[in-house]
Design a protein around this motif. Structure first.
Motif, PDB file in Angstrom:
ATOM      1  N   GLU A 280       0.828  -1.208   0.000  1.00  0.00           N
ATOM      2  CA  GLU A 280       0.000   0.000   0.000  1.00  0.00           C
ATOM      3  C   GLU A 280       0.867   1.264   0.000  1.00  0.00           C
ATOM      4  OE1 GLU A 280      -2.645  -0.211   3.301  1.00  0.00           O
ATOM      5  OE2 GLU A 280      -3.638  -2.038   2.581  1.00  0.00           O
ATOM      6  N   LEU A 281       1.929   1.256   0.805  1.00  0.00           N
ATOM      7  CA  LEU A 281       2.848   2.400   0.834  1.00  0.00           C
ATOM      8  C   LEU A 281       3.510   2.592  -0.529  1.00  0.00           C
ATOM      9  CD1 LEU A 281       4.622   1.898   4.280  1.00  0.00           C
ATOM     10  CD2 LEU A 281       3.011   3.703   3.682  1.00  0.00           C
ATOM     11  N   HIS A 282       3.909   1.480  -1.113  1.00  0.00           N
ATOM     12  CA  HIS A 282       4.569   1.484  -2.417  1.00  0.00           C
ATOM     13  C   HIS A 282       3.663   2.102  -3.483  1.00  0.00           C
ATOM     14  CE1 HIS A 282       7.720  -0.312  -5.039  1.00  0.00           C
ATOM     15  NE2 HIS A 282       6.747  -0.379  -5.928  1.00  0.00           N
ATOM     16  N   GLU A 283       2.424   1.663  -3.511  1.00  0.00           N
ATOM     17  CA  GLU A 283       1.494   2.152  -4.527  1.00  0.00           C
ATOM     18  C   GLU A 283       1.027   3.572  -4.241  1.00  0.00           C
ATOM     19  OE1 GLU A 283       1.118   0.711  -7.364  1.00  0.00           O
ATOM     20  OE2 GLU A 283       2.460  -0.863  -6.609  1.00  0.00           O
ATOM     21  N   GLU A 284       0.980   3.959  -2.983  1.00  0.00           N
ATOM     22  CA  GLU A 284       0.641   5.340  -2.652  1.00  0.00           C
ATOM     23  C   GLU A 284       1.738   6.277  -3.157  1.00  0.00           C
ATOM     24  OE1 GLU A 284      -1.216   8.729  -1.439  1.00  0.00           O
ATOM     25  OE2 GLU A 284      -2.064   6.707  -1.631  1.00  0.00           O
ATOM     26  N   ALA A 285       3.009   5.841  -3.041  1.00  0.00           N
ATOM     27  CA  ALA A 285       4.113   6.646  -3.563  1.00  0.00           C
ATOM     28  C   ALA A 285       3.997   6.780  -5.083  1.00  0.00           C
ATOM     29  CB  ALA A 285       5.455   6.007  -3.187  1.00  0.00           C
ATOM     30  N   ARG A 286       3.615   5.689  -5.742  1.00  0.00           N
ATOM     31  CA  ARG A 286       3.431   5.742  -7.198  1.00  0.00           C
ATOM     32  C   ARG A 286       2.329   6.751  -7.563  1.00  0.00           C
ATOM     33  NH1 ARG A 286       4.939   1.518 -10.360  1.00  0.00           N
ATOM     34  NH2 ARG A 286       4.459   0.000  -8.708  1.00  0.00           N
ATOM     35  N   LYS A 287       1.255   6.703  -6.799  1.00  0.00           N
ATOM     36  CA  LYS A 287       0.137   7.624  -7.043  1.00  0.00           C
ATOM     37  C   LYS A 287       0.563   9.076  -6.832  1.00  0.00           C
ATOM     38  CE  LYS A 287      -4.595   8.582  -5.463  1.00  0.00           C
ATOM     39  NZ  LYS A 287      -5.667   8.174  -4.512  1.00  0.00           N
TER      40      LYS A 287
END
Length: 378
Positions: A43-50
């Motif tokens: 979730e942290l990883h994808e939030e950074a992508r977003k």
């Protein structure tokens, strides 16, 4: 200490370091793991992508995380060349690219591709006319850097993008490692773009490849299929979250401080140009606000670098990537700078953290060094 070598690497933002430490310490699970802990990291990883996609006005699926500018350039150029070779095997780049572009192009030439290297003017820019003449029916890729890492010359990226957008092919890749958060750039007509974390106060080992949705790439690294299958390997989530923070802060600095940075560059250019025996290789009117390249008559660049180093002033000889090994065709050679000047060139590269006091101190130190050098020469 005066640090004027920011194009080589930047000091990480304190907030980026704090973010990295927090994530690495408390969210260290593998983001590919199925358990709840791993999924929290995902979730942290994808939030950074977003967050990064929002900063770049891109879609989340257009952001691919890499280890930095070199990998991003390799993935973009090789990935496009191999994915589209059935449509043609002609590529176009310039004579002043970073080694991570130039060397990839040379490797592709050895594998059956044809490459045109566009010449540049005496100030380091390509001519659109040369690009138009170089385009062929089998041209599948044009790769041009936004800001040159040695002299700061800015290429006409928007004009190139407009020209190439008139047809489906060729695709357009931009090495924006030195330009991000220093110059405006519209992504709309660009197919791929490379960014490096440690050039914008993030951490080494982090980077981004923007890849337009429609673009197909052949992956370079095979394995577990991470990063949408384009960049396998366990993700550096802590570094990526810190990268998102650094990109946001660097863009905020751009909005608030770019005029100050430009003024600092202009002050240094004006003062350096007054010194005897100095030749400026950076044209302020057509260059980015953070880079200055100059040479001193009858002096080698490394001598000046070490003389400044003794005064706790840190600069480099043109590109840090090539300062230990002289390249056959450097930016200065392509700009028709004489050999005796090219070997004597040094590069100052500024950040938003540098001050007018540091600039004034630098000029005083440089004057003293050149006076002593000239006395020895006499």
């Amino acid at each position: 200490m005066i640090y004027f070598d920011n194009s080589a690497t930047t000091k990480p933002y304190a907030a980026a370091l704090e973010t990295y430490t927090k994530v690495a310490s408390h969210y260290f699970a593998n983001p590919s793991s199925l358990h709840k802990f791993g999924q929290k990291v995902r979730e942290l990883h994808e939030e950074a992508r977003k967050q990064i996609a929002t900063l770049m006005s891109a879609r989340t699926e257009e952001i691919i995380f890499t280890s930095g500018g070199t990998e991003s350039n390799n993935l973009a150029i090789k990935g496009i060349a191999h994915a589209y070779q059935n449509r043609g095997k002609h590529l176009i780049t310039t004579q002043v690219e970073h080694p991570s572009v130039k060397n990839v192009m040379q490797e592709l030439e050895q594998n059956g591709f044809s490459v045109t290297y566009l010449p540049v003017t005496e100030t380091g820019q390509i001519r659109l006319e040369d690009l138009k003449k170089a385009l062929r029916k089998d041209t599948i890729l044009v790769s041009i850097m936004h800001v040159n890492n040695e002299v700061g010359a800015v290429q006409p990226i928007q004009e190139v993008a407009d020209l190439l957008a008139e047809t489906e092919m060729p695709l357009f890749h931009v090495d924006n490692v030195q330009g991000f958060a220093k110059m405006e750039l519209d992504l709309v007509k660009i197919d791929a773009m490379s960014i490096s974390g440690h050039k914008l106060h993030g951490l080494r080992g982090t980077g981004v490849l923007y890849k337009k949705n429609k673009l197909n790439l052949q992956p370079e690294m095979l394995g577990g299929g991470q990063e949408l299958g384009l960049r396998s390997g366990t993700e550096n989530t802590a570094g990526i979250v810190a990268l998102a923070k650094a990109m946001r802060l660097s863009l905020e600095d751009f909005q608030k401080k770019v005029s100050n940075l430009t003024n600092l560059r202009d002050f240094l250019l004006a003062e350096i140009s007054k010194l005897d025996g100095v030749t400026i290789h950076t044209d302020a009117a057509s260059s980015a606000p953070q880079i200055i390249c100059f040479s001193v008559k009858k002096q080698r660049g490394e001598v000046l670098v070490h003389a400044l180093e003794e005064k706790e002033v840190f600069v480099s000889t043109t590109s840090a990537c090539s300062s230990r090994a002289k390249l056959e065709s450097s930016t200065l050679h392509a700009m028709k700078v004489p050999e005796n000047q090219a070997t004597g060139a040094i590069r100052l590269s500024l950040s938003y953290e540098n001050t007018s006091y540091e600039a004034e101190q630098f000029i005083g130190i440089l004057k003293d060094i050149l006076q002593k050098i000239n006395e020895v020469v006499k």
